[in-house]
Motif scaffolding. Structure first.
Motif, PDB file in Angstrom:
ATOM      1  N   THR A 211       0.839  -1.207   0.000  1.00 41.26           N
ATOM      2  CA  THR A 211       0.000   0.000   0.000  1.00 41.26           C
ATOM      3  C   THR A 211       0.868   1.249   0.000  1.00 41.26           C
ATOM      4  N   TRP A 212       1.896   1.255   0.837  1.00 37.00           N
ATOM      5  CA  TRP A 212       2.785   2.406   0.919  1.00 37.00           C
ATOM      6  C   TRP A 212       3.469   2.671  -0.424  1.00 37.00           C
ATOM      7  N   LEU A 213       3.955   1.639  -1.081  1.00 36.46           N
ATOM      8  CA  LEU A 213       4.596   1.826  -2.384  1.00 36.46           C
ATOM      9  C   LEU A 213       3.629   2.463  -3.376  1.00 36.46           C
ATOM     10  N   ASP A 214       2.375   2.051  -3.342  1.00 34.92           N
ATOM     11  CA  ASP A 214       1.383   2.616  -4.250  1.00 34.92           C
ATOM     12  C   ASP A 214       1.077   4.078  -3.916  1.00 34.92           C
ATOM     13  N   VAL A 215       0.993   4.394  -2.625  1.00 36.43           N
ATOM     14  CA  VAL A 215       0.767   5.786  -2.205  1.00 36.43           C
ATOM     15  C   VAL A 215       1.927   6.667  -2.636  1.00 36.43           C
ATOM     16  N   GLU A 258      15.802  -2.678 -16.028  1.00 32.82           N
ATOM     17  CA  GLU A 258      14.605  -1.958 -15.572  1.00 32.82           C
ATOM     18  C   GLU A 258      14.930  -1.082 -14.375  1.00 32.82           C
ATOM     19  N   PRO A 259      14.365   0.133 -14.299  1.00 32.39           N
ATOM     20  CA  PRO A 259      14.555   0.963 -13.108  1.00 32.39           C
ATOM     21  C   PRO A 259      14.049   0.248 -11.861  1.00 32.39           C
ATOM     22  N   LEU A 260      14.773   0.424 -10.770  1.00 33.06           N
ATOM     23  CA  LEU A 260      14.436  -0.231  -9.505  1.00 33.06           C
ATOM     24  C   LEU A 260      14.775   0.705  -8.360  1.00 33.06           C
ATOM     25  N   PHE A 261      13.857   0.855  -7.399  1.00 36.88           N
ATOM     26  CA  PHE A 261      14.241   1.463  -6.123  1.00 36.88           C
ATOM     27  C   PHE A 261      13.872   0.490  -5.014  1.00 36.88           C
ATOM     28  N   HIS A 262      14.715   0.429  -4.001  1.00 36.93           N
ATOM     29  CA  HIS A 262      14.545  -0.609  -2.986  1.00 36.93           C
ATOM     30  C   HIS A 262      15.335  -0.246  -1.734  1.00 36.93           C
ATOM     31  N   CYS A 276      10.627  -1.903  -5.647  1.00 35.48           N
ATOM     32  CA  CYS A 276       9.623  -1.580  -6.661  1.00 35.48           C
ATOM     33  C   CYS A 276      10.287  -1.445  -8.020  1.00 35.48           C
ATOM     34  N   LEU A 277       9.693  -2.112  -9.019  1.00 36.11           N
ATOM     35  CA  LEU A 277      10.050  -1.932 -10.422  1.00 36.11           C
ATOM     36  C   LEU A 277       8.937  -1.098 -11.038  1.00 36.11           C
ATOM     37  N   PRO A 278       9.045   0.239 -10.982  1.00 39.20           N
ATOM     38  CA  PRO A 278       7.899   1.088 -11.317  1.00 39.20           C
ATOM     39  C   PRO A 278       7.442   0.977 -12.760  1.00 39.20           C
ATOM     40  N   GLY A 279       8.386   0.746 -13.690  1.00 42.61           N
ATOM     41  CA  GLY A 279       7.998   0.661 -15.089  1.00 42.61           C
ATOM     42  C   GLY A 279       7.075  -0.503 -15.371  1.00 42.61           C
ATOM     43  N   ALA A 280       7.231  -1.578 -14.615  1.00 44.96           N
ATOM     44  CA  ALA A 280       6.414  -2.774 -14.808  1.00 44.96           C
ATOM     45  C   ALA A 280       5.343  -2.925 -13.736  1.00 44.96           C
ATOM     46  N   ASP A 281       5.248  -1.934 -12.823  1.00 46.04           N
ATOM     47  CA  ASP A 281       4.252  -1.961 -11.763  1.00 46.04           C
ATOM     48  C   ASP A 281       4.367  -3.230 -10.919  1.00 46.04           C
ATOM     49  N   ARG A 282       5.596  -3.521 -10.488  1.00 47.41           N
ATOM     50  CA  ARG A 282       5.840  -4.695  -9.651  1.00 47.41           C
ATOM     51  C   ARG A 282       6.378  -4.247  -8.297  1.00 47.41           C
ATOM     52  N   ARG A 283       5.784  -4.759  -7.235  1.00 47.25           N
ATOM     53  CA  ARG A 283       6.178  -4.399  -5.877  1.00 47.25           C
ATOM     54  C   ARG A 283       6.520  -5.666  -5.111  1.00 47.25           C
ATOM     55  N   ILE A 284       7.634  -5.643  -4.389  1.00 46.29           N
ATOM     56  CA  ILE A 284       8.175  -6.822  -3.734  1.00 46.29           C
ATOM     57  C   ILE A 284       8.426  -6.513  -2.266  1.00 46.29           C
ATOM     58  N   VAL A 285       7.856  -7.312  -1.369  1.00 45.40           N
ATOM     59  CA  VAL A 285       8.050  -7.109   0.065  1.00 45.40           C
ATOM     60  C   VAL A 285       8.368  -8.441   0.730  1.00 45.40           C
TER      61      VAL A 285
END
Length: 309
Positions: A211-215, A258-262, A276-285
């Motif tokens: 949820t936080w990544l999406d916000v 792919e761009p990644l922030f983590h 998060c891989l924002p270009g592909a809308d992938r979130r990993i926790v």
């Protein structure tokens, strides 16, 4: 390479609205709260950026503004440098006199930090510093005139819909994961109310962190340019492609182009990873309450997220 089901804790990977992988260890539930350890730093950074967004401080402010009789070597350290780990301050192992499990008074902790000579001049090089983020949390308290944990609760967690997330000692809250060492034996927690405040004090769930990544990505809390400043490279780290640079509370790089922030984290009894891989809308926790340093777990997480892209 370990499988996700072998992670001692909780894993959640989402691609868009689709759950790619979700696992929960037998002794946990989807609502179990884990210490985020250094993943907490992104919330410290967010609190500072919210104050900057409101004009209560500026990122080029020098920290002596808030710490009275600061020593000369603190005179030129800015909030930006604390946020990017370029302040010249050391990490925990550079402060061997500090017991991470022992609570002290905040002013005493600051005085201990001030007694340790800097490792470099401010802005000269990147060097990871949890004490720098403790100082940022104290700045947030002083500017907001509120306890730091209340600032996070009221200005970040509640408006983001993160109902299971909180900062500091858990008190009598339920569904709290107990920490374990590499051998599986229980270990006492580090102090999260003073010594770890801002550096590793937040508890959360995998669902709340997605949820936080999406916000964050949607700019629902931080407006521009602060949102972009947070998740793009502010300084180079000299690291591998996945962690080529550091933003504000995030490592920034690429994964397979792919761009990644983590960010990852490790406290006594806990290990965490949020990416998060924002270009592909992938979130990993991944949140674990067994202290292990097996890097293969992170590779498994990222491979699973990439393969389902």
């Amino acid at each position: 390479m370990p499988t996700l089901s072998e992670v001692p804790g909780s894993v959640l990977i989402r691609h868009g609205d689709t759950v790619v992988a979700q696992t929960t260890a037998p002794n946990c539930t989807p609502g179990t709260r884990f210490q985020l350890a250094s993943v907490s730093k992104q919330f410290t950074a967010t609190a500072v950026l919210l104050l900057a967004q409101r004009g209560a401080l500026a990122l080029d402010d020098r920290i002596g503004r808030w710490f009275g009789a600061a020593p000369p070597h603190w005179r030129d350290i800015t909030l930006h440098q604390l946020l990017t780990h370029t302040s010249g301050l050391g990490h925990w192992h550079d402060h061997p006199m500090i017991d991470l499990a022992l609570r002290v008074e905040p002013d005493d902790l600051v005085r201990t930090f001030q007694q340790v000579p800097p490792l470099s001049a401010p802005g000269e090089r990147w060097y990871y510093s949890s004490p720098g983020y403790v100082l940022l949390a104290q700045v947030v308290e002083r500017v907001a005139d509120r306890p730091y944990r209340d600032v996070l609760a009221e200005q970040i967690f509640a408006p983001s819909g993160m109902g299971d997330t909180f900062a500091g000692s858990p008190g009598d809250r339920d569904d709290i994961a107990p920490g374990h060492g590499p051998d599986g034996a229980p270990v006492p927690s580090w102090d999260l109310d003073v010594v770890g405040m801002g550096a590793g004090d937040v508890w959360s769930t995998t669902a709340d962190m997605v949820t936080w990544l999406d916000v964050l990505r949607a700019g629902r809390l931080l407006a521009e340019p602060y949102r972009t400043l947070m998740v793009t490279e502010r300084v180079p780290t000299g690291g591998r492609p996945m962690a080529r640079g550091y933003g504000y509370g995030w490592f920034v790089g690429t994964l397979a182009g792919e761009p990644l922030f983590h960010h990852d984290g490790g406290n006594a009894g806990f290990v965490s990873f949020v990416g998060c891989l924002p270009g592909a809308d992938r979130r990993i926790v991944m949140l674990s309450n067994v202290e292990t340093s097996d890097p293969a777990v992170i590779h498994t997480l990222l491979a699973s997220a990439r393969d389902h892209g």
